[in-house]
Design a protein around this motif. Sequence first.
Motif, PDB file in Angstrom:
ATOM      1  N   SER A 180      25.692  17.603  56.779  1.00  0.00           N
ATOM      2  CA  SER A 180      24.610  17.698  57.752  1.00  0.00           C
ATOM      3  C   SER A 180      25.179  17.648  59.169  1.00  0.00           C
ATOM      4  O   SER A 180      26.080  16.866  59.459  1.00  0.00           O
ATOM      5  CB  SER A 180      23.663  16.517  57.489  1.00  0.00           C
ATOM      6  N   GLN A 181      24.642  18.539  59.992  1.00  0.00           N
ATOM      7  CA  GLN A 181      25.144  18.620  61.369  1.00  0.00           C
ATOM      8  C   GLN A 181      23.971  18.713  62.335  1.00  0.00           C
ATOM      9  O   GLN A 181      23.034  19.479  62.115  1.00  0.00           O
ATOM     10  CB  GLN A 181      26.004  19.875  61.521  1.00  0.00           C
ATOM     11  N   ARG A 182      24.064  17.936  63.388  1.00  0.00           N
ATOM     12  CA  ARG A 182      22.988  17.946  64.393  1.00  0.00           C
ATOM     13  C   ARG A 182      23.520  18.611  65.655  1.00  0.00           C
ATOM     14  O   ARG A 182      24.569  18.232  66.168  1.00  0.00           O
ATOM     15  CB  ARG A 182      22.569  16.507  64.671  1.00  0.00           C
ATOM     16  N   THR A 236      18.834  20.226  63.048  1.00  0.00           N
ATOM     17  CA  THR A 236      19.707  19.652  62.023  1.00  0.00           C
ATOM     18  C   THR A 236      19.886  20.647  60.882  1.00  0.00           C
ATOM     19  O   THR A 236      18.907  21.092  60.281  1.00  0.00           O
ATOM     20  CB  THR A 236      19.114  18.331  61.471  1.00  0.00           C
ATOM     21  N   GLN A 237      21.147  20.993  60.620  1.00  0.00           N
ATOM     22  CA  GLN A 237      21.460  21.860  59.484  1.00  0.00           C
ATOM     23  C   GLN A 237      21.841  20.962  58.308  1.00  0.00           C
ATOM     24  O   GLN A 237      22.667  20.060  58.477  1.00  0.00           O
ATOM     25  CB  GLN A 237      22.648  22.760  59.840  1.00  0.00           C
ATOM     26  N   ARG A 238      21.247  21.193  57.153  1.00  0.00           N
ATOM     27  CA  ARG A 238      21.578  20.355  55.993  1.00  0.00           C
ATOM     28  C   ARG A 238      22.124  21.226  54.876  1.00  0.00           C
ATOM     29  O   ARG A 238      21.598  22.308  54.608  1.00  0.00           O
ATOM     30  CB  ARG A 238      20.341  19.621  55.485  1.00  0.00           C
ATOM     31  N   ILE A 239      23.186  20.734  54.238  1.00  0.00           N
ATOM     32  CA  ILE A 239      23.855  21.511  53.209  1.00  0.00           C
ATOM     33  C   ILE A 239      23.951  20.658  51.939  1.00  0.00           C
ATOM     34  O   ILE A 239      24.949  19.951  51.735  1.00  0.00           O
ATOM     35  CB  ILE A 239      25.262  21.939  53.699  1.00  0.00           C
ATOM     36  N   ASN A 279      31.479  26.649  61.009  1.00  0.00           N
ATOM     37  CA  ASN A 279      30.794  26.900  59.745  1.00  0.00           C
ATOM     38  C   ASN A 279      30.945  25.705  58.796  1.00  0.00           C
ATOM     39  O   ASN A 279      31.789  25.698  57.904  1.00  0.00           O
ATOM     40  CB  ASN A 279      31.348  28.186  59.104  1.00  0.00           C
ATOM     41  N   LYS A 313      28.997  24.812  56.505  1.00  0.00           N
ATOM     42  CA  LYS A 313      28.635  25.169  55.126  1.00  0.00           C
ATOM     43  C   LYS A 313      29.877  25.603  54.348  1.00  0.00           C
ATOM     44  O   LYS A 313      30.155  25.105  53.257  1.00  0.00           O
ATOM     45  CB  LYS A 313      27.592  26.285  55.170  1.00  0.00           C
TER      46      LYS A 313
END
Length: 157
Positions: A84-86, A96-99, A131, A133
Amino acid sequence: MEKAPCTSPEDLLPVYREKVVPVADTITLNQFEAELLTRRKIHSQEEVLEVMDKLYSMGPDMVVITSSDLLSLRGTDYLMALGSQRTRTPDGSTVTQRIPREMHKVDATFIGTGDSFAAMLLAWMHKHPNNLKVACEKTLSATHHVLQRTRLHNTGC
Ligand SMILES: Nc1ncnc2c1ncn2[C@@H]1O[C@H](COP(=O)(O)OP(=O)(O)O)[C@@H](O)[C@H]1O
Ligand SMILES: Cc1ncc(COP(=O)(O)O)c(C=O)c1O
């Protein structure tokens, strides 16, 4: 996933909470460690997101839960990892990107997987700086291959 007793003395917890985590850009930790740092128990996918929000509020912009045995929708043979990146947008809001990724459990107990995961993630983040992900997926894939090969080497099956 590391469980109590901790490999670090518990009286170092305030040092992690107050000194180390606030200056970290990225933290990688398993579910148990996330619970200890935030003083919250995780019983559901909603609760893991709340714990991650709490970890963000402590300082880092990237939080990677390396493993949780509660959260996989595919059952007890699977572990879940959650990258997860904010990021802050120019207007001041946050995105917020959640993987979330599930991996099949390898039937053995390993020591040092968290350390090797963190080292590999650092290397893949260096190769893929924009990236998360891809960096998470390559880290998980490499980890899984190492563990399967370790198990094969030790048991022959
Ligand atoms: N028994 C297992 N089966 C499959 N993957 C595992 C297993 N143990 C560890 N891993 C892998 O190693 C990574 C780090 O392990 P984890 O248990 O979260 O760290 P720690 O060693 O800090 O407790 C996990 O993301 C997972 O990919
Ligand atoms: C005493 C001890 N046990 C185990 C480990 C490995 O921890 P992990 O499995 O979380 O990578 C460490 C890492 O430094 C350690 O110091």
